[in-house]
Design a protein around this motif. Structure first.
Motif, short mmCIF file in Angstrom:
data_model
loop_
_atom_site.label_atom_id
_atom_site.label_comp_id
_atom_site.label_asym_id
_atom_site.label_seq_id
_atom_site.Cartn_x
_atom_site.Cartn_y
_atom_site.Cartn_z
N PRO A 120 0.80 -1.23 0.00
CA PRO A 120 0.00 0.00 0.00
C PRO A 120 0.84 1.28 0.00
O PRO A 120 0.53 2.22 -0.74
N LYS A 121 1.90 1.33 0.81
CA LYS A 121 2.77 2.52 0.84
C LYS A 121 3.48 2.68 -0.49
O LYS A 121 3.53 3.79 -1.07
N TRP A 122 4.04 1.58 -1.02
CA TRP A 122 4.70 1.67 -2.32
C TRP A 122 3.72 2.14 -3.39
O TRP A 122 4.03 3.03 -4.19
N PHE A 123 2.52 1.56 -3.40
CA PHE A 123 1.56 1.90 -4.43
C PHE A 123 1.09 3.35 -4.32
O PHE A 123 0.89 4.02 -5.34
N SER A 124 0.92 3.84 -3.12
CA SER A 124 0.52 5.24 -2.94
C SER A 124 1.55 6.17 -3.56
O SER A 124 1.20 7.13 -4.26
N ASP A 125 2.83 5.87 -3.33
CA ASP A 125 3.89 6.69 -3.91
C ASP A 125 3.90 6.56 -5.43
O ASP A 125 4.05 7.56 -6.17
N TYR A 126 3.76 5.33 -5.92
CA TYR A 126 3.75 5.10 -7.36
C TYR A 126 2.57 5.81 -8.02
O TYR A 126 2.72 6.46 -9.06
N ASP A 127 1.39 5.69 -7.41
CA ASP A 127 0.20 6.31 -7.98
C ASP A 127 0.34 7.82 -8.04
O ASP A 127 -0.11 8.46 -9.01
N ALA A 128 0.95 8.42 -7.02
CA ALA A 128 1.16 9.87 -7.03
C ALA A 128 2.07 10.26 -8.20
O ALA A 128 1.79 11.24 -8.91
#
Length: 229
Positions: free
Chosen positions: A196-204
């Protein structure tokens, strides 16, 4: 220019679920029913490839197809209930949904049995596509426009790269971090709790790239492709 929902693909066995206890039970039941020795403890250490690639170790080639059919028939009775969701699995799917994206499952497992696992564990992806292994997975990933594919096996890395998707690997299956990186994984996580943390950064980052691409498009510039990583 309109943007499409960001689609993320997930593998099933040893990525979203720990299916080893049930698969072990099913192999033991198959062994008892057929009178053929199967080392179930060994078999569950190499999950990922198609069923036939395991069965050929225990049955003559001419019997593999029939044994695969029998195994799949027995599977719901022995293998579904013992399986567990891996740590972070539900949260990983929820993270994609929370960002307005789509989460799909692309697996080598027989599709009806894959769906039984997900229903039993209360994991509800937008689509489930089964019976695809390694580079074959690229067919479904391209069809659904997946930009990211998450898996635990080097075959999953190959599938992601064949589809032109970002390969996110988790070291929860038979392949270690070094092997996954050497196979070409763009990102390696210890498990899905970090997703979730990785994906949040990637999505941003992805959203920022799309916004810039949209501005360039409106200004008449060529439409750039957002970076893969």
């Amino acid at each position: 220019m309109t943007s499409r929902p960001l689609t993320v693909g997930f593998d099933l066995d040893m990525t979203l679920i720990d299916s080893r206890p049930g698969i072990r039970a099913c192999y033991l039941a198959l062994s008892e029913r057929t009178g053929t020795h199967i080392d179930a403890d060994l078999a569950v250490t190499r999950l990922g490839p198609p069923l036939a690639e395991e069965l050929i170790n225990w049955f003559p080639a001419e019997r593999v197809e029939a044994m695969a059919d029998l195994y799949r028939e027995m599977y719901p009775s022995f293998a579904v209930a013992p399986a567990l969701a891996l740590p972070g699995a539900r949260e990983a799917v929820a993270a994609v949904r929370r960002a307005g994206g789509r989460a799909i499952v692309v697996t080598a497992k027989y599709e009806p049995n894959a769906k039984l696992h997900l229903e039993h564990l209360g994991i509800d992806p937008d689509a489930v596509i089964g019976d695809l292994w390694a580079e074959q997975k690229a067919e479904a990933l391209r069809e659904y426009g997946a930009r990211v594919y998450v898996g635990d096996h080097v075959g999953d890395v190959r599938g992601a790269r064949a589809a032109g998707a970002l390969s996110v690997a988790v070291a929860t299956g038979p392949c270690g971090e070094r092997e996954l990186r050497e196979a070409g994984a763009d990102v390696v996580l210890a498990d899905l709790t970090a997703f979730p943390k990785w994906f949040s950064d990637y999505d941003a980052r992805f959203s920022a790239e799309e916004a810039r691409a949209g501005a360039d498009y409106r200004d008449g510039a060529a439409d750039p492709v957002p970076p893969r990583a």
